[in-house]
Design a protein around this motif. Structure first.
Motif, short mmCIF file in Angstrom:
data_model
loop_
_atom_site.label_atom_id
_atom_site.label_comp_id
_atom_site.label_asym_id
_atom_site.label_seq_id
_atom_site.Cartn_x
_atom_site.Cartn_y
_atom_site.Cartn_z
N CYS A 287 -25.62 -48.28 37.35
CA CYS A 287 -25.01 -48.17 36.03
C CYS A 287 -23.51 -47.97 36.21
O CYS A 287 -23.07 -47.06 36.92
N LYS A 289 -21.32 -47.01 34.01
CA LYS A 289 -20.87 -45.76 33.38
C LYS A 289 -21.21 -44.54 34.23
O LYS A 289 -20.38 -43.68 34.47
N CYS A 290 -22.45 -44.47 34.65
CA CYS A 290 -22.90 -43.34 35.50
C CYS A 290 -22.27 -43.44 36.89
O CYS A 290 -22.15 -42.45 37.60
N CYS A 299 -30.66 -42.32 32.71
CA CYS A 299 -29.40 -42.85 32.18
C CYS A 299 -29.62 -43.36 30.76
O CYS A 299 -30.67 -43.90 30.43
N HIS A 301 -27.34 -45.43 29.09
CA HIS A 301 -26.37 -46.47 28.73
C HIS A 301 -26.99 -47.81 28.38
O HIS A 301 -28.16 -48.07 28.64
#
Ligand code: ZN
Length: 350
Positions: A287, A289-290, A299, A301
């Motif tokens: 991910c 974002k993560c 997660c 997202h």
């Protein structure tokens, strides 16, 4: 005299060594049907795939003892207690599909439909080097007495980032990890045994704790039977000495014949009878974002933030002599595989 196929030769070894426990002989017609229909042996024990001996004809007397030849060498004997012809409906039931293009069904269709059943004997020299029942207990007794729980991992691919993630999760949950790649028959286009084993040997040498991780090949054919094969894989690992077994997304699946988590659902549904705990793990992805490998369980997202670890993309890159994305496969692992040379990475024909 019976000339046995490479696949049946491997079956013979595991029947004799206890890896297929409680099965120790080639199945009779009644047992075959019971397994295909209900995933049960006649004694009600769970067993999800039939183990049967393919023959060219049925001109064998019940009660006779036949020599088993493999590659023109006498490897063992069978005392014939049943003979039968398998039906198309059994094959469809086994694969839960009627599609003649299913790789498992294609393979079944290439075989003779005739089978003989009975107890077996194997000559000692052909049992040597075979995996055996409780292999892991004996292994860890010698090198790490603290190991009580062992997670088994089935694979037919060289290690990529998603599998590494699952293995590290299992190592956090259990005392040890048994990486047990399937190195018997696989279909054209799959990774070669050499590519899989060399990649894992490197991983163990450079990354994993040596007293907690064992690598050894499982010599049996891939059936591509999805959920039922996941249960079969769990039974074998239970016999070898695992306390836990990892079932990921679309275990033993092929194409789109089985749902992503159908294998997990089936394995979980029969877990109590299996005698091994199922670690049902969601598919890991990267991910953005993560900024790490996560799953839908960890997660929140959106899809456009996710990079899935795609076996198809990894294979494509390696086929073109290119390094797959490092999000998907460690560069060092890709290099180990590419160094084998183009012709040695994939299975060409069977
Ligand atoms: Zn995320």
């Amino acid at each position: 005299m019976i000339h046995i196929s490479p696949e049946n030769f491997l079956d013979l070894r595991y029947l004799a060594s206890g890896v297929f426990y409680p099965i120790d002989s080639f199945m009779s017609y009644d047992e075959y049907v019971c397994v295909v229909k209900d995933m049960r042996l006649l004694n009600k024990a769970i067993f999800s795939l039939p183990i049967s001996l393919e023959v060219e004809h049925l001109n064998y007397d019940i009660g006779s003892k036949q020599d088993l030849y493999y590659d023109d060498t006498l490897v063992g004997f069978i005392s014939i207690s049943d003979k039968f012809k398998i039906k198309k409906e059994h094959i469809f039931e086994l694969y839960q599909s009627k599609d003649e293009k299913h790789p498992g069904i294609i393979k079944e269709n290439l075989k003779s439909p005739y089978r003989v059943a009975g107890s077996i004997e194997i000559k000692e020299e052909f049992l040597k080097g075979s995996l055996y029942k409780n292999f892991l207990q004996d292994h860890f007794k010698k090198i790490n007495k603290n190991v009580k729980t062992i997670a088994g991992f089935q694979t037919r691919n060289p290690i990529h980032k998603a599998h590494e993630h699952l293995q590290r999760v299992a190592l956090e949950l259990c005392d040890a990890l048994f990486i047990n790649p399937l190195v018997g028959w696989k279909k054209e286009g799959d990774f070669s045994e050499n590519a899989v084993m060399k990649a894992y040997e490197f991983m163990l040498e450079e990354f994993y704790p040596k007293n907690r991780v064992v690598l050894r090949g499982l010599q049996t054919a891939m059936r591509y039977a999805g959920p039922k094969e996941a249960v079969f894989h769990a039974i074998l690992r239970r016999n070898i000495g695992c306390s836990h077994f990892i079932v990921g997304r679309d275990h033993a699946g092929v194409g789109t014949y089985y749902g992503n988590y159908e294998a997990q659902d089936l394995a979980k549904a029969v877990e109590k009878d299996l005698g091994i705990s199922i670690l049902a793990l969601k598919e890991p992805y990267y991910c953005k974002k993560c900024n790490e490998l996560v799953s839908e369980k960890t997660c929140s997202h959106k899809e456009n933030e996710k990079i899935y670890i795609s076996g198809t993309k990894i294979r494509q890159a390696l086929k073109n002599d290119e390094l797959p994305s490092e999000f998907m496969m460690r560069k060092e692992i890709s290099n180990v595989i590419l160094s084998l040379g183009k012709d040695n990475i994939f299975i060409k024909e069977n």
